[in-house]
Design a protein around this motif. Structure first.
Motif, PDB file in Angstrom:
ATOM      1  N   PRO A  55       6.174   3.415  -6.380  1.00 21.13           N
ATOM      2  CA  PRO A  55       7.381   2.592  -6.212  1.00 21.13           C
ATOM      3  C   PRO A  55       8.679   3.272  -6.632  1.00 21.13           C
ATOM      4  O   PRO A  55       9.752   2.833  -6.214  1.00 21.13           O
ATOM      5  CB  PRO A  55       7.103   1.352  -7.080  1.00 21.13           C
ATOM      6  N   ASP A  56       8.590   4.333  -7.436  1.00 19.58           N
ATOM      7  CA  ASP A  56       9.813   5.057  -7.778  1.00 19.58           C
ATOM      8  C   ASP A  56      10.201   6.071  -6.710  1.00 19.58           C
ATOM      9  O   ASP A  56      11.257   6.701  -6.802  1.00 19.58           O
ATOM     10  CB  ASP A  56       9.635   5.816  -9.104  1.00 19.58           C
ATOM     11  N   ARG A  57       9.352   6.250  -5.691  1.00 19.30           N
ATOM     12  CA  ARG A  57       9.564   7.319  -4.708  1.00 19.30           C
ATOM     13  C   ARG A  57       9.711   6.808  -3.283  1.00 19.30           C
ATOM     14  O   ARG A  57      10.211   7.514  -2.416  1.00 19.30           O
ATOM     15  CB  ARG A  57       8.367   8.307  -4.754  1.00 19.30           C
ATOM     16  N   ALA A  83      11.335 -11.216  -1.894  1.00 20.09           N
ATOM     17  CA  ALA A  83      10.732 -11.662  -3.155  1.00 20.09           C
ATOM     18  C   ALA A  83       9.685 -10.681  -3.667  1.00 20.09           C
ATOM     19  O   ALA A  83       9.438 -10.594  -4.869  1.00 20.09           O
ATOM     20  CB  ALA A  83      10.108 -13.048  -2.970  1.00 20.09           C
ATOM     21  N   LYS A  84       9.073  -9.919  -2.738  1.00 20.57           N
ATOM     22  CA  LYS A  84       8.091  -8.937  -3.202  1.00 20.57           C
ATOM     23  C   LYS A  84       8.626  -7.518  -3.157  1.00 20.57           C
ATOM     24  O   LYS A  84       7.848  -6.560  -3.152  1.00 20.57           O
ATOM     25  CB  LYS A  84       6.748  -9.110  -2.487  1.00 20.57           C
ATOM     26  N   GLY A  85       9.947  -7.361  -3.131  1.00 23.78           N
ATOM     27  CA  GLY A  85      10.503  -6.031  -3.396  1.00 23.78           C
ATOM     28  C   GLY A  85      11.107  -5.273  -2.233  1.00 23.78           C
ATOM     29  O   GLY A  85      11.558  -4.136  -2.410  1.00 23.78           O
ATOM     30  N   GLU A 123       0.828  -1.213   0.000  1.00 23.99           N
ATOM     31  CA  GLU A 123       0.000   0.000   0.000  1.00 23.99           C
ATOM     32  C   GLU A 123       0.859   1.258   0.000  1.00 23.99           C
ATOM     33  O   GLU A 123       0.682   2.137  -0.840  1.00 23.99           O
ATOM     34  CB  GLU A 123      -0.935  -0.015   1.221  1.00 23.99           C
ATOM     35  N   TRP A 124       1.818   1.327   0.963  1.00 22.53           N
ATOM     36  CA  TRP A 124       2.593   2.568   1.082  1.00 22.53           C
ATOM     37  C   TRP A 124       3.528   2.735  -0.120  1.00 22.53           C
ATOM     38  O   TRP A 124       3.367   3.669  -0.908  1.00 22.53           O
ATOM     39  CB  TRP A 124       3.379   2.585   2.403  1.00 22.53           C
ATOM     40  N   CYS A 125       4.462   1.834  -0.280  1.00 24.10           N
ATOM     41  CA  CYS A 125       5.428   1.976  -1.376  1.00 24.10           C
ATOM     42  C   CYS A 125       4.799   1.628  -2.725  1.00 24.10           C
ATOM     43  O   CYS A 125       5.197   2.172  -3.761  1.00 24.10           O
ATOM     44  CB  CYS A 125       6.656   1.109  -1.126  1.00 24.10           C
TER      45      CYS A 125
END
Lengths: 376, 376
Positions: free
Chosen positions: A145-147, A171-173, A139-141
């Motif tokens: 995702p670039d920020r 695995a999920k970033g 939710e947050w990132c």
């Protein structure tokens, strides 16, 4: 001087979790005992968890206020600017100050999730970590995702569960792990033991640095009658302590590719601490049979990163610290942050620093450490 | 560069008390319970006092040995070079290294006499302080008053007796007072209380600075499994702690002419600590209603002195510390000392420092602070 096209990466900011982070995500059997917000009769929004009540203290959500209005008083969501808890508003606030990306620590759970350790039901505690991490990543990132760079918690009270959570979130970033700066102060094993090895091995394997935020091992113990200012001024001593502990520990011999960031610890003390550790090693290693075969300062470089909000003494001594070992922090929305003039103040503080070095400190060291490419 | 005619004044060295210091001097009724040396069956000379046994640990009397031979093992007088306990030999050892004068802390009593506080009979404890001070002033420094600067203890467990002892010893030539860096850690009042005021007033009136040696408030608490090197490396954090405590305490507002030396604390951390204290004061003084009306760094200068044995990071930042706030230490006969090459190493470390500044650090700051004219 900081090149104008530098994309600032702040490695230490804070989210204020919204009221439904856990009620939205916990497995049904844990929802009733999970963290929940209850507004008291004074209008304060209070987190209830594991029999305790936890406020968002005012100092931790003052972004944008003049310092004459800072206060310790508990605060409610309606007292904060929305960037505290809303990622879309957060990115707008970053845009106001020319910040490309930031990595956020939690608030209510403690910067390393230590409040969850207070739950008697450790399955509940671990479920709370998993819910936080899913919220942070998805939710947050996930909203930008670039920020926004995902920093995750681990259920450090359970090493196998921590390994599983590191692998799951990587695995999920996820890009980094928040870990207590002094686990033995919290009743767990110290960095000199082998108990953390599986967790450290997983962090190394997933290329996720451990971010050890000051205060996650407790506040500095000040003397009776001391104003709170003394503890605030001394928080960076926790990072000096942990740096020294780690340099003389087996951690980086066992896990040579592991990296650690001393979040919010400042950098001005690093030249002194490295010199003092080397002096100690030089004189006292023989009779103590230290396993460390090179000076501690050689271990520091490439393994430990200093992080600063504002630190003129450190920036005057970049040569003694190492330009590859320094990262910048905005600390939004806390009282030590300079937002919305953080970029302006950073530019001023780097005016005499060579361009390449300034860019490393403000952007590329963080990009490399956290494997973050957003915006480039 | 250090001018060749600089008369080095070292503000932190150590005596090893000879076996008769107290038996020679205590009032008859206290002799049986006073400190005495008994040689055990391994040949170790052990101090017996107040039901406890206290060894001279090896690291504290290694002057002249290669560091490969340093050891923690208890040591006997016959293991030490005579300069440890004989003032005539001490002066010869100073001559070997081009040192004009030095100020010595005690060994068996603890650097601030804290072991005496363990005696249940506080009259005995106070008598032990008086005997030490008489020995230090009359016998040790009396043998070479131009070379040895008297530092005295106070019976800090009894403030009126401390006032009397300060006045008594000042009248017979004492120049400084050894005082615990963190009395509240020892179970006494903190620097934020008013309880020390008569003692501090007497120190101010007699122009005797308080020398707060690191470790007098206890050793740094390290984590389980940490090698002793960690504590050694961290001892200077005690001085950072005390400096921060004092800057935010009322001490220098109440006693503006009082001075404090952070003995053996190092200096490389001072720029960071002053900046951090100022940053804290700037942001947090409003809601905390701090009585401090000027930045802490302004209080530091003229009140607190940093003291170093070897500290390249500090000497690269003299401008941030203040050239009037730094003094040099030899630390004979301890393991951190560079004797008999202390002068040579100091000269090397000051090679890029302006002559006037180098002389202040190595000689005149100490002469002014301690009102010492011996040799000039």
């Amino acid at each position: 001087m900081l090149p104008s096209d530098t994309q600032l990466i702040s490695v230490d900011d804070h989210v204020i979790e919204h009221a439904n982070v856990w009620t939205d995500r916990l497995p049904t059997r844990f929802v009733a005992d999970g963290p929940r917000v209850i507004t008291d009769d004074k209008g304060h929004d209070i987190w209830h968890f594991a029999g305790g009540k936890h406020v968002n203290i005012g100092l931790n959500a003052v972004a944008g206020r003049p310092k004459e209005e800072f206060d310790m008083e508990p605060t409610s969501f309606s007292d904060m600017i929305p960037g505290c808890y809303d990622p879309v508003q957060r990115v707008r606030d970053m845009d106001l100050d020319g910040i490309q990306a930031q990595m956020c620590f939690p608030s209510f759970p403690g910067f390393a999730g230590t409040k969850f350790a207070q739950a008697a039901d450790k399955d509940l505690a671990t479920a709370c970590v998993i819910a936080y991490n899913d919220w942070m990543i998805d939710e947050w990132c996930g909203s930008a995702p670039d920020r926004l760079i995902p920093l995750v918690l681990v259920p450090f009270w359970d090493v196998p569960a921590s390994v599983a959570e590191i692998e799951r979130t990587a695995a999920k970033g996820a890009k980094a792990i928040s870990f207590p700066e002094s686990p033995s102060n919290l009743g767990f094993a110290s960095f000199h033991s082998d108990e953390w090895d599986p967790l450290l091995a997983a962090a190394q394997a997933t290329q996720m640095p451990l971010c050890m935020h000051f205060g996650t091992g407790g506040a500095p113990a000040t003397s009776p009658g001391a104003p709170f200012a003394v503890a605030i001024a001394l928080f960076g001593m926790n990072s000096q302590f942990t740096t020294t502990e780690l340099l003389f520990s087996p951690m980086f011999r066992k896990f040579p590719d592991l990296k650690v960031a001393m979040s919010e610890g400042g950098i001005g003390w690093i030249p002194y601490v490295l010199e003092r550790c080397d002096y100690t090693w030089d004189r006292h290693r023989h009779y103590q049979n230290l396993e460390l075969k090179v000076p501690p300062s050689e271990i520091f470089r490439g393994h430990i990163y200093g992080c600063f909000i504002s630190d003129a003494a450190g920036l005057e001594n970049i040569d003694l610290i190492g330009e590859d070992s320094i990262m910048w922090e905005c600390d939004y929305p806390h009282s030590d942050s300079n937002w919305p003039d953080a970029r302006g103040m950073l530019e001023k503080s780097l005016v005499d620093v060579p361009d390449d070095t300034a860019r490393k400190i403000a952007e590329t060291n963080a990009r490399e450490l956290f494997h973050f490419t957003g915006g480039r």
